[in-house]
Scaffold this active site. Structure first.
Site, mmCIF file in Angstrom:
data_model
loop_
_atom_site.group_PDB
_atom_site.id
_atom_site.type_symbol
_atom_site.label_atom_id
_atom_site.label_comp_id
_atom_site.label_asym_id
_atom_site.label_seq_id
_atom_site.Cartn_x
_atom_site.Cartn_y
_atom_site.Cartn_z
ATOM 1 N N HIS A 355 -3.316 2.620 -3.387
ATOM 2 C CA HIS A 355 -3.799 2.002 -2.148
ATOM 3 C C HIS A 355 -5.196 2.438 -1.748
ATOM 4 O O HIS A 355 -5.655 2.073 -0.670
ATOM 5 C CB HIS A 355 -2.860 2.319 -0.982
ATOM 6 C CG HIS A 355 -1.503 1.735 -1.128
ATOM 7 N ND1 HIS A 355 -1.158 0.504 -0.635
ATOM 8 C CD2 HIS A 355 -0.398 2.209 -1.741
ATOM 9 C CE1 HIS A 355 0.114 0.253 -0.919
ATOM 10 N NE2 HIS A 355 0.590 1.274 -1.605
ATOM 11 N N LYS A 542 -7.887 -1.150 14.025
ATOM 12 C CA LYS A 542 -7.473 -0.504 12.767
ATOM 13 C C LYS A 542 -7.785 0.981 12.926
ATOM 14 O O LYS A 542 -8.406 1.371 13.907
ATOM 15 C CB LYS A 542 -8.224 -1.079 11.564
ATOM 16 C CG LYS A 542 -9.751 -1.113 11.749
ATOM 17 C CD LYS A 542 -10.458 -1.784 10.585
ATOM 18 C CE LYS A 542 -10.372 -3.285 10.587
ATOM 19 N NZ LYS A 542 -9.657 -3.858 9.471
ATOM 20 N N ARG A 543 -7.359 1.807 11.951
ATOM 21 C CA ARG A 543 -7.746 3.209 12.019
ATOM 22 C C ARG A 543 -9.275 3.326 12.123
ATOM 23 O O ARG A 543 -10.006 2.510 11.566
ATOM 24 C CB ARG A 543 -7.240 3.956 10.780
ATOM 25 C CG ARG A 543 -5.749 4.203 10.797
ATOM 26 C CD ARG A 543 -5.349 5.070 11.995
ATOM 27 N NE ARG A 543 -5.776 6.428 11.811
ATOM 28 C CZ ARG A 543 -5.001 7.423 11.369
ATOM 29 N NH1 ARG A 543 -3.723 7.190 11.103
ATOM 30 N NH2 ARG A 543 -5.470 8.645 11.230
ATOM 31 N N LYS A 548 -14.756 1.806 7.575
ATOM 32 C CA LYS A 548 -14.348 0.568 8.250
ATOM 33 C C LYS A 548 -15.434 0.072 9.208
ATOM 34 O O LYS A 548 -15.360 -1.030 9.734
ATOM 35 C CB LYS A 548 -13.030 0.770 8.978
ATOM 36 C CG LYS A 548 -11.846 1.060 8.025
ATOM 37 C CD LYS A 548 -10.559 1.290 8.792
ATOM 38 C CE LYS A 548 -9.405 1.769 7.924
ATOM 39 N NZ LYS A 548 -8.701 0.682 7.231
ATOM 40 N N THR A 650 -4.596 -5.424 5.757
ATOM 41 C CA THR A 650 -3.502 -6.348 6.029
ATOM 42 C C THR A 650 -3.645 -6.918 7.440
ATOM 43 O O THR A 650 -3.116 -7.986 7.739
ATOM 44 C CB THR A 650 -2.128 -5.660 5.897
ATOM 45 O OG1 THR A 650 -2.196 -4.367 6.516
ATOM 46 C CG2 THR A 650 -1.735 -5.494 4.444
HETATM 47 C C1 26Q Z 1 -2.918 12.156 1.551
HETATM 48 C C2 26Q Z 1 -2.952 13.532 1.448
HETATM 49 C C3 26Q Z 1 -2.939 14.327 2.580
HETATM 50 C C4 26Q Z 1 -2.862 13.733 3.828
HETATM 51 C C5 26Q Z 1 -2.829 12.362 3.935
HETATM 52 C C6 26Q Z 1 -2.866 11.582 2.793
HETATM 53 C C7 26Q Z 1 -2.840 10.117 2.927
HETATM 54 C C8 26Q Z 1 -1.985 9.523 3.844
HETATM 55 C C9 26Q Z 1 -1.981 8.162 4.009
HETATM 56 C C10 26Q Z 1 -3.658 9.315 2.163
HETATM 57 C C11 26Q Z 1 -3.638 7.938 2.330
HETATM 58 C C12 26Q Z 1 -2.801 7.358 3.258
HETATM 59 C C13 26Q Z 1 -2.773 5.942 3.511
HETATM 60 C C14 26Q Z 1 -3.552 5.054 2.942
HETATM 61 C C15 26Q Z 1 -3.538 3.662 3.352
HETATM 62 O O1 26Q Z 1 -2.978 3.306 4.378
HETATM 63 N N1 26Q Z 1 -4.184 2.782 2.596
HETATM 64 C C16 26Q Z 1 -4.251 1.378 2.990
HETATM 65 O O2 26Q Z 1 -3.192 0.714 2.341
HETATM 66 C C17 26Q Z 1 -3.117 -0.617 2.777
HETATM 67 C C18 26Q Z 1 -1.894 -1.231 2.157
HETATM 68 O O3 26Q Z 1 -2.101 -1.434 0.793
HETATM 69 C C19 26Q Z 1 -4.378 -1.366 2.437
HETATM 70 O O4 26Q Z 1 -4.298 -2.658 2.976
HETATM 71 C C20 26Q Z 1 -5.597 -0.658 3.008
HETATM 72 O O5 26Q Z 1 -6.777 -1.275 2.566
HETATM 73 C C21 26Q Z 1 -5.584 0.792 2.591
HETATM 74 O O6 26Q Z 1 -6.637 1.497 3.237
#
Ligand code: 26Q
Length: 809
Positions: A355, A542-543, A548, A650
């Site tokens: 992702h 969004k976040r 972004k 999304t």
């Molecule tokens: C990893 C290690 C330590 C702490 C946190 C994390 C971590 C947590 C959540 C790393 C990434 C995430 C989430 C990522 C995410 O939400 N990505 C999004 O995924 C969506 C669904 O596929 C996409 O539409 C977005 O573009 C993408 O940013």
């Protein structure tokens, strides 16, 4: 579902009495909500039991979606819709003098996710149930979900999200299905004539207790399961043996360290930090989930070789990638298989979705940490690594390739490389993103095993994001093209015949106005800001993250404001800029961006000289529920990430499905959206991903050049630090520094001109009411392919090889 109104009323009152010990008259809205939830839960559980029984009898392949995050939002209303009893329920409650919408509101959001990845998991589960697909979720039952955001003095303040405090009606605790997960300790190897045995000793045991939540299918009999694991102290004797030795402190510490595991969701969606607790969380739910899946499998099947025909384990990003060595461990150490057999089974069972390509988000765990926390898992990872290196070397004799795909390097374990190695399928979440995986971050793996890589463009559930959140629009669509789109969302394309139909346009405009009024009312009540529904509702939710580029939007608003100050009669269409989103608590620049938006809002909203032509609103605590209010009210959807950075997005799909027009870059699924709607129904601007890559590779971008050559940009940047914000003279310097002295990593200044031009085009297009409506309707018409039903079916056919299983009632 057949609904007996009188019986329902009796059951509801009965629940109030038995659960809350209250009569209808005494009950608060919350009591009523809990009683209603429990009543509906009973209806659901009948179907749930049936579904489980029929899956069991037919012994069909089941898929398990492993995810650290499930961002479910509220379930009551959605469950009523899926069960097909919402209006009946509303009417019955009305006869009891109860307003259903108040009870729906009373439910806490299950906010067990950060953003896109977590919400995607929830949309997928909804679609799998709707499409009769035997797919389930596996995750963590965090005691605290994503923090609640408050804005205090323009600043983000984080409060704990104690969502379980009044109990959660949709979960069932299943203590009898608990399993043990083991941490720390040491592993000894015993050599036997025919095999090696690995004994794990002196470990710390943790009890994983599952809580099951039903995932209800739309108007069918399917009810799948989301199983969330909670950590509890293991068998009391471990606890007590410490007590017995008089080691009271140790016993209490043990209890605490166990309970911490499922206490809190990490509030970050991009910044990888090698925190021990996060590693513990990952192994905890992965091990518990796999143990319960395998013990289920064992009851029904004899041979382990058949596992991939009955089970798919899908990992949502690398967070559950320890599923690969853990499945190996269970098959070898617990079930006695040899390495090769276990590896064939594992790599035919596990599949992986990536992702993000942001380097700072890619997980790499320090070898020492893994080695001591998970000694046996570490041994298995080493073996996977060594065998991979050996194979690659034998096949290619290519050192560079070896370096690129090496799972263990520089004292760290690269989880994405482990995930690719141990999976039979690796997918990205939008066309461009998958191309980037193939050509960049997994180029080495792709050159070696190209067949593993595939694209599955994301989707969203139209049941929540249209039927539930925008019922008026859903009705207009059904009145216009009939209701087949609800089951077959791609039928929305039939709306194309009506984009220029005056009556449909007029009804659409009226619905949009009503949705805007609802949001305007919310804004007025909560923030005492009056916004006009005649203005363009331009929404950026969004976040908050530098990639972004909320800052691009903000700088452009400052520019518009500057122009209006110079020329108050400037003829622009009035705009309401609406922001929302949380910043990771430790992400300073993101928090400063929130502050900047709020400070700017205060200045602009109070400046009468601009005659209300601009308004800026920051909605605090952006969440699934808030999105359901905001998305239907949007005219313009801001999707302006630096090209190549947003894997998919999304939110972009939710907005288009509700008839907003996208202003966006050639990034993530914006491209797929553009390909669907065509160039004239979306407003695209900015650098392409290739241009961005070229600048990174060859240099040639100098932010100062733009600053010196574009007076508009110079002016707004100067305003960040020259006292334009009188109370924040130095506060925004870090933002300024990132854009100028640090040379603007995300090309904000480079894309400013294009963005400004794109916004002018939006302004122009909005003046033509019919043209605008026609664009909005075309967006809705083309949004069907972005339903997560399409996504779920592509995963099922292309990756999991599972078929629908119709549950009979
Ligand atoms: C990893 C290690 C330590 C702490 C946190 C994390 C971590 C947590 C959540 C790393 C990434 C995430 C989430 C990522 C995410 O939400 N990505 C999004 O995924 C969506 C669904 O596929 C996409 O539409 C977005 O573009 C993408 O940013």
């Amino acid at each position: 579902m057949y609904f007996d109104k009188e019986r329902f009323k009796e059951e509801f009152i009965q629940k109030l009495q038995s659960m809350q010990g209250m009569s209808l008259e005494e009950a608060s809205v919350n009591d009523q909500y809990l009683a209603l939830g429990a009543t509906i839960r009973d209806y659901i559980s009948r179907k749930w039991i049936q579904t489980k029984r029929q899956y069991q009898e037919k012994n069909d392949k089941q898929i398990y979606y492993f995810s650290m995050e499930f961002l479910l939002g509220k379930l009551l209303d959605m469950n009523l819709i899926n069960m097909g009893i919402r209006e009946e329920c509303r009417a019955a409650l009305q006869e009891l003098g109860i307003d259903l919408s108040l009870l729906i509101e009373a439910e806490p959001d299950a906010g067990l996710g950060n953003g896109g990845l977590g919400r995607l998991a929830a949309c997928l589960l909804d679609s799998m149930a709707a499409m009769h697909l035997p797919g389930h979720g596996c995750g963590i039952r965090y005691k605290y979900g994503l923090f609640e955001q408050k804005i205090v003095d323009h600043h983000q303040v984080e409060l704990p999200d104690n969502w379980l405090k009044d109990g959660y009606v949709w979960e069932y605790r299943r203590p009898e299905k608990s399993v043990e997960v083991r941490f720390w300790g040491r592993v000894t190897q015993i050599v036997q004539p025919d095999k090696w045995l690995f004994i794990h000793e002196d470990y710390e045991p943790v009890l994983a207790v599952p809580y099951d939540i039903p995932m209800v299918g739309y108007h069918n009999n399917t009810v799948n399961t989301l199983r969330l694991w909670s950590a509890e102290p293991a068998q009391l004797d471990f606890d007590l043996s410490s007590f017995n030795r008089g080691d009271y402190i140790r016993a209490v510490e043990y209890r605490h360290s166990v309970e911490r595991i499922s206490k809190i969701l990490y509030p970050d969606d991009t910044h990888y930090e090698g925190r021990l607790l996060r590693l513990k969380q990952q192994y905890f739910f992965v091990s518990a989930g796999l143990q319960s899946i395998l013990s289920d499998y064992k009851r029904k099947n004899r041979l382990w070789q058949g596992l991939p025909d009955k089970i798919s384990v899908h990992i949502n990003d690398t967070h559950p990638a320890l599923a690969i060595p853990e499945l190996m461990r269970l098959l070898m150490d617990e079930e006695g298989l040899g390495w090769d057999e276990a590896w064939t089974i594992t790599t035919s069972t596990v599949s992986y979705t990536n992702h993000t390509t942001l380097p700072e988000a890619l997980e790499r765990w320090p070898v020492d940490m893994v080695k001591s926390l998970l000694p046996r898992i570490y041994m298995i990872i080493c073996e996977i690594h060594e065998r991979l290196c050996y194979t690659i070397w034998e096949q290619t004799k290519n050192w560079d390739l070896l370096r690129e795909i090496s799972i263990i390097a520089d004292g760290e374990i690269h989880m994405a490389r482990l995930a690719v190695t141990g999976s039979y399928s690796v997918n990205g979440v939008a066309q461009l993103h998958t191309d980037i995986l193939r050509k960049n971050i997994f180029a080495g793996f792709h050159s070696w095993q190209p067949y593993k890589f595939n694209n599955k463009t994301n989707g969203i559930t139209h049941r929540r994001w249209l039927i539930k959140s925008n019922p008026l629009l859903a009705k207009l669509i059904t009145d216009t093209i009939d209701g087949s789109w609800i089951k077959y969302p791609w039928d929305l394309i039939q709306l194309l015949r009506y984009t220029d139909d005056e009556e449909v346009q007029q009804r659409f405009c009226e619905i949009k106005r009503r949705n805007k009024e609802a949001l305007a009312k919310f804004i007025k009540n909560k923030y005492q800001i009056a916004v006009s529904t005649d203005s363009i509702f331009d929404v950026h939710v969004k976040r908050i993250h530098a990639y972004k580029r909320q800052i691009l939007n903000v700088l452009h608003i400052m520019h518009l404001y500057n122009q209006l100050k110079e020329n108050p009669d400037w003829d622009i269409v009035p705009r309401t800029f609406i922001f929302g989103g949380k910043a990771a608590p430790g992400y300073y620049i993101a928090k400063q961006t929130i502050k900047l938006i709020n400070v700017l809002a205060e200045i602009i909203n109070h400046d009468n000289s601009i005659q209300g032509k601009l308004k800026v609103v920051f909605l605090e605590n952006y969440s699934v529920s808030l999105a359901e209010l905001v998305v239907p009210a949007a005219d313009v959807s801001e999707q302006i990430s630096t090209a190549s950075k947003e894997a998919s997005g999304t939110g972009n799909m939710k907005f288009m499905m509700n008839g907003a027009v996208t202003i966006g870059t050639m990034d993530g699924a914006n491209i797929d959206i553009k390909n669907a709607v065509g160039d004239s129904d979306i407003v695209i601007f900015g650098l392409t991903a290739q241009q961005v890559f070229d600048y990174y590779a060859f240099g040639g971008y100098n932010a100062w050049d733009i600053y010196h050559n574009d007076s508009r940009i110079k002016r707004v940047l100067d305003e960040l630090i020259n006292g334009f914000f009188p109370n924040e003279k130095e506060e925004f310097r870090p933002l300024y520094n990132d854009l100028l002295p640090n040379n603007d990593e995300y090309f904000v200044l480079k894309d400013f001109s294009g963005y400004s031009e794109a916004q002018r085009i939006v302004d122009n297009k909005f003046r033509n009411k019919q043209g605008w409506c026609s664009m909005a309707l075309a967006n809705i018409a083309h949004s069907g392919i972005f339903s997560s039903d399409r996504m779920a079916s592509e995963y099922s056919v292309g990756i999991w090889k599972i078929k629908p299983h119709i549950i009979t009632g």
